[in-house]
Design a protein around this motif. Structure first.
Motif, mmCIF file in Angstrom:
data_model
loop_
_atom_site.group_PDB
_atom_site.id
_atom_site.type_symbol
_atom_site.label_atom_id
_atom_site.label_comp_id
_atom_site.label_asym_id
_atom_site.label_seq_id
_atom_site.Cartn_x
_atom_site.Cartn_y
_atom_site.Cartn_z
ATOM 1 N N UNK A 141 85.361 28.655 88.509
ATOM 2 C CA UNK A 141 84.254 29.559 88.864
ATOM 3 C C UNK A 141 84.309 30.829 88.032
ATOM 4 N N UNK A 142 83.146 31.426 87.771
ATOM 5 C CA UNK A 142 83.175 32.783 87.207
ATOM 6 C C UNK A 142 82.135 33.634 87.918
ATOM 7 N N UNK A 143 82.550 34.832 88.286
ATOM 8 C CA UNK A 143 81.644 35.789 88.919
ATOM 9 C C UNK A 143 80.766 36.378 87.824
ATOM 10 N N UNK A 144 79.461 36.353 88.013
ATOM 11 C CA UNK A 144 78.551 36.939 87.015
ATOM 12 C C UNK A 144 78.986 38.373 86.714
ATOM 13 N N UNK A 145 79.174 38.717 85.443
ATOM 14 C CA UNK A 145 79.654 40.065 85.112
ATOM 15 C C UNK A 145 78.659 41.167 85.498
ATOM 16 N N UNK A 161 90.669 39.760 96.576
ATOM 17 C CA UNK A 161 90.782 40.338 95.236
ATOM 18 C C UNK A 161 91.329 39.309 94.247
ATOM 19 N N UNK A 162 92.296 38.501 94.683
ATOM 20 C CA UNK A 162 92.860 37.484 93.774
ATOM 21 C C UNK A 162 91.818 36.436 93.438
ATOM 22 N N UNK A 163 91.069 35.992 94.450
ATOM 23 C CA UNK A 163 90.015 34.989 94.222
ATOM 24 C C UNK A 163 88.977 35.527 93.238
ATOM 25 N N UNK A 164 88.538 36.760 93.463
ATOM 26 C CA UNK A 164 87.475 37.341 92.630
ATOM 27 C C UNK A 164 87.990 37.628 91.217
ATOM 28 N N UNK A 165 89.209 38.177 91.083
ATOM 29 C CA UNK A 165 89.731 38.479 89.734
ATOM 30 C C UNK A 165 90.007 37.189 88.967
ATOM 31 N N UNK A 166 90.470 36.147 89.657
ATOM 32 C CA UNK A 166 90.712 34.860 88.971
ATOM 33 C C UNK A 166 89.398 34.250 88.483
ATOM 34 N N UNK A 167 88.292 34.735 89.042
ATOM 35 C CA UNK A 167 86.967 34.269 88.600
ATOM 36 C C UNK A 167 86.322 35.269 87.649
ATOM 37 N N UNK A 168 87.109 36.241 87.172
ATOM 38 C CA UNK A 168 86.599 37.176 86.173
ATOM 39 C C UNK A 168 85.981 38.435 86.736
ATOM 40 N N UNK A 169 86.066 38.632 88.051
ATOM 41 C CA UNK A 169 85.539 39.851 88.662
ATOM 42 C C UNK A 169 86.588 40.947 88.677
ATOM 43 N N UNK A 170 86.250 42.060 89.340
ATOM 44 C CA UNK A 170 87.183 43.196 89.427
ATOM 45 C C UNK A 170 87.352 43.582 90.888
ATOM 46 N N UNK A 171 88.478 44.220 91.216
ATOM 47 C CA UNK A 171 88.705 44.681 92.592
ATOM 48 C C UNK A 171 89.384 46.043 92.545
ATOM 49 N N UNK A 172 88.911 46.956 93.398
ATOM 50 C CA UNK A 172 89.444 48.313 93.357
ATOM 51 C C UNK A 172 89.304 48.976 94.721
ATOM 52 N N UNK A 173 90.089 50.019 94.930
ATOM 53 C CA UNK A 173 89.889 50.872 96.111
ATOM 54 C C UNK A 173 88.856 51.943 95.764
#
Ligand code: P6P
Length: 318
Positions: free
Chosen positions: A177-181, A266-278
């Protein structure tokens, strides 16, 4: 089609780690069965007790937690369970090297109105303690109990989606999967606007300003009030999820829990090319201070998350 079992067997991971993921998949399939008939079996009400979060537990919160715990006890490779529904970690004697942290039924307040809820889980090396950063996760995922039951998994380098079949097996329906940038859809509880910090207000105001504003495009807003439902939509069609610090949540550190909500998502989303932050730090870099620690959560399409981070960079931390 490829079953979950075949897909797991083909992954370059420790078969014992794969068995932990299979255990959570089996527990999720059992929870899906219970949820499907809950209004008939009369299990949608309150359990008459509160959890460590001080939240009134739904009967199905307790039932889902019991289902997860029963399956975990039957996997000799799992020795610790951390659950949103349990004050303390459960240590299972003479069992293996994996720790599972879970929100067994996230979004359960939506059960009475038949809206998608889910089970979120994170897998860590139990020999390294309870309070490890999200970057140490060995696997993570969630089940989304919606029109179909989706199971989303990662071992950290890619994200796959499975769908529960009529025979109780999970079939691979999307791999790598890839999260649309880029995206024009954001998810935030706008009823909390009066509580937001300047960065959140600034980011949302740009979106509301639409085509002629700084964002340069018309945005749409979706808020289900069920993290699994919102994150799954973002994984599938892009977008950004925000539960930022605000004047009410700052004293608690945030709204959502780090070990079994923020980190796995966050791991699921980053593994799909997304970003995660506080807003100011990458979620996966945070070293937990407690098993029920709460944090701000902003994650999804990389370009949208970067816009929020740019707002936070302009505003000094308190
Ligand atoms: P609010 C559900 O209770 C939950 O933990 C998440 O699933 C969801 O994203 C959030 O809280 C909703 O919070 O403040 O909009 O009710």
């Amino acid at each position: 089609m490829t079953t979950l079992s075949d897909w797991l067997a083909a992954q370059p991971v420790d078969p014992k780690l794969a068995s932990v993921v299979a255990t959570m998949a089996t527990a999720s399939a059992e929870i899906a069965d219970v949820l499907r008939l809950a209004p008939i079996s009369g299990q949608t009400g309150l359990a008459g007790q509160t959890n460590v979060q001080g939240e009134a537990q739904k009967a199905l919160d307790v039932i889902s937690n019991d289902i997860v715990l029963n399956h975990i006890r039957r996997n000799p490779d799992i020795s610790i369970l951390v659950s949103e529904e349990l004050d303390e970690a459960v240590h299972i004697e003479n069992q293996g090297r994996f720790l599972v942290a879970t929100d067994p039924l996230d979004g359960s307040s939506n059960l009475d109105v038949n809206v998608t809820v889910g089970t979120i889980f994170s897998v860590l090396d139990a020999t390294k303690g309870l309070l490890q950063p999200g970057s140490a996760q060995l696997a993570a995922g969630y089940a989304a109990y919606g029109p179909a039951t989706s199971l989303v998994l990662t071992f950290g380098t890619s994200t796959a989606v499975f769908t529960l079949d009529a025979d109780g097996t999970f079939q691979l329906t999307l791999d790598n999967m890839s999260v649309a940038p880029a995206s024009a859809e954001y998810a935030i509880n706008t009823a909390r606007e009066r509580l937001w910090d300047a960065a959140t207000r600034g980011y949302v105001a740009e979106n509301v300003a639409g085509e002629t504003g700084p964002a340069g495009k018309r945005h749409n807003m979706r808020w289900v009030g069920s993290m699994v439902a919102d994150i799954h939509r973002i994984l599938m069609r892009g977008g950004i999820f925000l539960y930022p610090l605000d004047s009410e949540t700052t004293s608690k550190g945030g709204r959502l829990r780090l070990l079994y909500e923020a980190n796995p998502m966050a791991l699921v989303v980053e593994a799909a090319g997304g970003r995660s932050t506080t807003g100011r730090e990458r979620i996966l870099d945070l070293v937990p201070t407690g098993i029920h620690q709460r944090v701000p959560v902003i994650l999804g399409s990389a370009e949208e998350v970067a816009r929020v981070e740019a707002w936070y960079a302009k505003i000094p931390a308190n």
